[in-house]
Design an enzyme around this catalytic site. Structure first.
Site, short mmCIF file in Angstrom:
data_model
loop_
_atom_site.label_atom_id
_atom_site.label_comp_id
_atom_site.label_asym_id
_atom_site.label_seq_id
_atom_site.Cartn_x
_atom_site.Cartn_y
_atom_site.Cartn_z
N GLY A 14 49.00 7.96 13.52
CA GLY A 14 48.98 9.28 14.16
C GLY A 14 48.62 9.22 15.63
N LEU A 106 36.49 12.90 12.10
CA LEU A 106 37.04 13.67 13.22
C LEU A 106 37.23 15.13 12.81
CD1 LEU A 106 37.56 10.74 14.14
CD2 LEU A 106 39.68 11.53 15.18
N GLY A 107 36.48 16.02 13.47
CA GLY A 107 36.61 17.45 13.21
C GLY A 107 37.52 18.06 14.25
N TYR A 137 41.66 25.58 8.16
CA TYR A 137 41.48 24.23 8.73
C TYR A 137 40.05 24.07 9.25
CZ TYR A 137 42.47 20.64 12.43
OH TYR A 137 42.48 19.55 13.28
N LYS A 141 37.04 21.44 8.14
CA LYS A 141 36.37 20.56 9.11
C LYS A 141 34.86 20.76 9.07
CE LYS A 141 39.89 18.37 10.82
NZ LYS A 141 40.03 16.92 10.61
N THR A 165 38.36 18.20 21.44
CA THR A 165 39.12 19.34 21.97
C THR A 165 40.60 19.09 21.69
OG1 THR A 165 39.43 20.69 23.94
CG2 THR A 165 39.46 18.31 24.25
N LYS A 188 60.54 21.57 24.85
CA LYS A 188 61.34 22.79 25.09
C LYS A 188 61.92 22.80 26.50
CE LYS A 188 59.11 25.91 21.78
NZ LYS A 188 58.22 27.07 21.58
N1 LIG Z 1 45.86 16.63 17.83
C1 LIG Z 1 44.88 17.42 18.25
O1 LIG Z 1 45.03 18.19 19.19
C2 LIG Z 1 43.55 17.38 17.56
C3 LIG Z 1 43.32 16.57 16.43
N2 LIG Z 1 42.06 16.60 15.85
C4 LIG Z 1 41.75 15.76 14.67
O2 LIG Z 1 42.00 14.39 14.98
C5 LIG Z 1 42.41 13.71 13.80
C6 LIG Z 1 43.74 13.03 14.07
O3 LIG Z 1 44.67 14.03 14.43
P1 LIG Z 1 46.11 13.62 15.01
O4 LIG Z 1 46.11 12.17 15.33
O5 LIG Z 1 46.45 14.61 16.08
O6 LIG Z 1 47.06 13.90 13.76
P2 LIG Z 1 48.45 13.23 13.38
O7 LIG Z 1 49.15 14.23 12.55
O8 LIG Z 1 49.09 12.68 14.59
O9 LIG Z 1 48.00 12.00 12.46
C7 LIG Z 1 47.44 12.25 11.19
C8 LIG Z 1 47.70 11.03 10.36
O10 LIG Z 1 47.17 11.26 9.06
C9 LIG Z 1 48.15 10.86 8.11
N3 LIG Z 1 48.01 11.64 6.87
C10 LIG Z 1 48.12 12.98 6.73
N4 LIG Z 1 47.93 13.32 5.45
C11 LIG Z 1 47.72 12.15 4.76
C12 LIG Z 1 47.48 11.83 3.40
N5 LIG Z 1 47.40 12.78 2.45
N6 LIG Z 1 47.30 10.54 3.05
C13 LIG Z 1 47.38 9.56 3.98
N7 LIG Z 1 47.59 9.79 5.30
C14 LIG Z 1 47.77 11.08 5.67
C15 LIG Z 1 49.49 11.12 8.77
O11 LIG Z 1 50.50 10.31 8.18
P3 LIG Z 1 51.99 10.95 7.99
O12 LIG Z 1 52.37 11.50 9.34
O13 LIG Z 1 52.80 9.80 7.56
O14 LIG Z 1 51.86 12.04 6.96
C16 LIG Z 1 49.19 10.73 10.21
O15 LIG Z 1 49.40 9.36 10.41
C17 LIG Z 1 42.47 14.76 12.70
O16 LIG Z 1 41.28 14.74 11.94
C18 LIG Z 1 42.60 16.06 13.48
O17 LIG Z 1 42.08 17.14 12.72
C19 LIG Z 1 41.04 17.38 16.33
C20 LIG Z 1 41.26 18.18 17.43
C21 LIG Z 1 42.51 18.22 18.12
C1 LIG Z 2 43.74 21.51 18.45
C2 LIG Z 2 43.77 22.92 17.95
O1 LIG Z 2 45.12 23.32 17.84
C3 LIG Z 2 45.33 24.57 17.20
O2 LIG Z 2 44.74 25.58 17.94
P1 LIG Z 2 45.41 26.03 19.32
O3 LIG Z 2 44.75 25.29 20.42
O4 LIG Z 2 45.41 27.54 19.38
O5 LIG Z 2 46.88 25.51 19.11
P2 LIG Z 2 48.21 25.39 19.92
O6 LIG Z 2 48.16 24.17 20.78
O7 LIG Z 2 49.29 25.48 18.91
O8 LIG Z 2 48.29 26.74 20.84
C4 LIG Z 2 47.53 26.87 21.99
C5 LIG Z 2 48.04 28.10 22.74
O9 LIG Z 2 49.34 27.77 23.30
C6 LIG Z 2 50.24 28.85 23.06
N1 LIG Z 2 51.64 28.37 23.05
C7 LIG Z 2 52.59 28.76 23.96
N2 LIG Z 2 53.77 28.19 23.67
C8 LIG Z 2 53.56 27.40 22.57
C9 LIG Z 2 54.44 26.56 21.81
O10 LIG Z 2 55.65 26.43 22.09
N3 LIG Z 2 53.85 25.89 20.77
C10 LIG Z 2 52.55 26.01 20.44
N4 LIG Z 2 52.05 25.32 19.40
N5 LIG Z 2 51.68 26.84 21.13
C11 LIG Z 2 52.21 27.51 22.18
C12 LIG Z 2 49.78 29.37 21.69
O11 LIG Z 2 50.31 30.66 21.48
C13 LIG Z 2 48.27 29.35 21.87
O12 LIG Z 2 47.85 30.46 22.60
C14 LIG Z 2 44.77 24.53 15.81
O13 LIG Z 2 45.34 23.51 15.09
C15 LIG Z 2 43.32 24.27 15.89
O14 LIG Z 2 42.80 24.12 14.58
C16 LIG Z 2 43.05 23.05 16.66
O15 LIG Z 2 42.29 22.20 16.24
#
Ligand SMILES: NC(=O)C1=CN([C@@H]2O[C@H](COP(=O)(O)OP(=O)(O)OC[C@H]3O[C@@H](n4cnc5c(N)ncnc54)[C@H](OP(=O)(O)O)[C@@H]3O)[C@@H](O)[C@H]2O)C=CC1
Ligand SMILES: C[C@H]1O[C@H](OP(=O)(O)OP(=O)(O)OC[C@H]2O[C@@H](n3cnc4c(=O)[nH]c(N)nc43)[C@H](O)[C@@H]2O)[C@@H](O)[C@@H](O)C1=O
Length: 347
Positions: A14, A106-107, A137, A141, A165, A188
């Site tokens: 991921g 990771l929350g 979600y 967390k 964040t 986009k």
């Molecule tokens: N991205 C962000 O903006 C943020 C992320 N986080 C947290 O950070 C952590 C990582 O997020 P991120 O790297 O973005 O997420 P990704 O979706 O990029 O990666 C998540 C990974 O978990 C795997 N996974 C999901 N479900 C399962 C399952 N049931 N069994 C085994 N593997 C599984 C996915 O594999 P597959 O794709 O093959 O299903 C993927 O490789 C998470 O805990 C997320 O909540 C917190 C704040 C912000």
């Molecule tokens: C990491 C965080 O991510 C999520 O919370 P979020 O920050 O609100 O998520 P977001 O990135 O999707 O949106 C941020 C802002 O951006 C605006 N926005 C505009 N245009 C697009 C657009 O095209 N796509 C998306 N996704 N958002 C858009 C959208 O309307 C919003 O106002 C949750 O998973 C939460 O649980 C969490 O952990």
């Protein structure tokens, strides 16, 4: 943690997990273990127990989760709470059963109240109601934080929780519906630029379709026209964005240097032992869109679709605890957006 310690990275492919693997390798840790989602579904309690019995990792980074943007969270509410509870319950409990020396959970900063003080300190957790769009979600967390804290108190484990964040970087999710804002807007505006230039082959290739009529249908579904790109919401919300490799460096730094017993020492009631990871700087969605427009070189118009949710208006992390430990991010938003678009073009 020794360079030969056995370290399990759950979610290693991921956005965050892959960056943690890169960071660990770069620091000389050479005994890493992982399984793909297909090889090991972390929702499967028995399979997770079998994995831990076989591999007996000493350290665990729990970076596997069901993750998505605001519309995905608000649409698949049951999946986000069920899958995340199952994954974290299995990995945290089996880490206890098998004597894992240290685990990092990771929350997310969405655990904080919708109207938390800004920037949000760690102790604002559970002080008010949550943002509706990602409440399932967030509850999962919060359960993960409390599970780590409770196992530490009752069983003497050393399970740490970090609250990142919004993150972005290589291997991000660019799905037009389920992704987070930053990768979504990169894709986009990239598509809109190709569409406006009449590069129909490149549009079809990016969308993975062989008929341009189908491609145009998808473009219009996501508010991409020959002359404009739709931004969800008002553009007024503010968000903070941390480069995923910085996030990974912070995770490894904290796992190497932080221990629950030091954090909990002297606390009569042990809570809020988690730590925020962020930049401490935020920007409006409109400003982000203009930065991405400039980076991509898109010259069309931006429209704002207020029928889509804004979500919480601000969720800036208080990173004073993190900075006091001696860690600070390196990659600025401008530099990160440029690096990510360059990477996207090379995929
Ligand atoms: N991205 C962000 O903006 C943020 C992320 N986080 C947290 O950070 C952590 C990582 O997020 P991120 O790297 O973005 O997420 P990704 O979706 O990029 O990666 C998540 C990974 O978990 C795997 N996974 C999901 N479900 C399962 C399952 N049931 N069994 C085994 N593997 C599984 C996915 O594999 P597959 O794709 O093959 O299903 C993927 O490789 C998470 O805990 C997320 O909540 C917190 C704040 C912000
Ligand atoms: C990491 C965080 O991510 C999520 O919370 P979020 O920050 O609100 O998520 P977001 O990135 O999707 O949106 C941020 C802002 O951006 C605006 N926005 C505009 N245009 C697009 C657009 O095209 N796509 C998306 N996704 N958002 C858009 C959208 O309307 C919003 O106002 C949750 O998973 C939460 O649980 C969490 O952990």
């Amino acid at each position: 943690m020794e360079k030969t310690s056995k370290i399990y990275i759950a979610g290693h492919r991921g956005l965050v997990g892959s960056a943690i693997v890169e960071t660990l390798k770069a620091k000389g840790y050479d005994n890493l273990v992982f399984r793909t989602h297909k090889e090991l579904d972390l929702k499967d309690t028995e399979a997770v127990a079998t994995f831990f019995t076989k591999e007996k990792p000493e350290y665990v980074f729990l970076a596997a989760a069901k993750v998505g943007g605001i519309v995905a969270n608000n649409t698949y509410r049951a999946d986000f709470i069920y899958e995340n509870l199952m994954i974290q319950n299995n990995v945290i409990h089996q880490s206890y059963v098998h004597g894992v020396k240290k685990l990092m959970f990771l929350g997310s900063t969405c655990i904080y109240p919708k109207l938390a003080p800004q920037p949000m300190p760690e102790n604002s957790l559970l002080t008010d109601t949550l943002e509706y769009t990602n409440e399932p979600y967030a509850i999962a967390k919060i359960a993960g934080i409390k599970m780590c804290e409770s196992y530490n108190i009752q069983y003497g484990t050393n399970f740490l929780s970090v609250m990142p964040t919004n993150l972005y970087g290589y291997n991000d999710n660019f799905d037009l519906e389920k992704s987070h804002v930053l990768p979504a807007l990169i894709r986009k505006m990239h598509l809109a630029k190709l569409y406006a230039a009449g590069d129909t082959d490149a549009v079809m290739e990016d969308l993975g379709v062989t008929a341009f009529a189908k491609a145009e249908k998808i473009l219009h579904q996501y508010g991409i026209t020959k002359s404009s790109v739709e931004i969800w919401g008002s553009g007024a919300p503010k968000r903070e964005f941390l480069w995923s490799r910085d996030m990974a460096e912070a995770c490894v730094f904290l796992l190497e240097n932080r221990n629950f017993k030091d954090v909990a020492e002297g606390l009569s009631e042990i809570r809020n032992t988690h730590i925020n990871i962020g930049t401490g700087e935020d920007t409006s969605i409109k400003s982000l869109a203009l930065l991405i427009k400039n980076t991509v070189g898109y010259t069309g118009e931006l429209t704002f679709n207020t029928s889509k949710p804004d979500g919480t208006m601000r969720k800036l992390t208080d990173v004073s605890k993190l900075h006091s430990l001696g860690w600070k991010h390196k990659v600025s938003l401008e530099e990160g957006v440029d690096k990510l678009y360059t990477w996207y073009l090379a995929q």
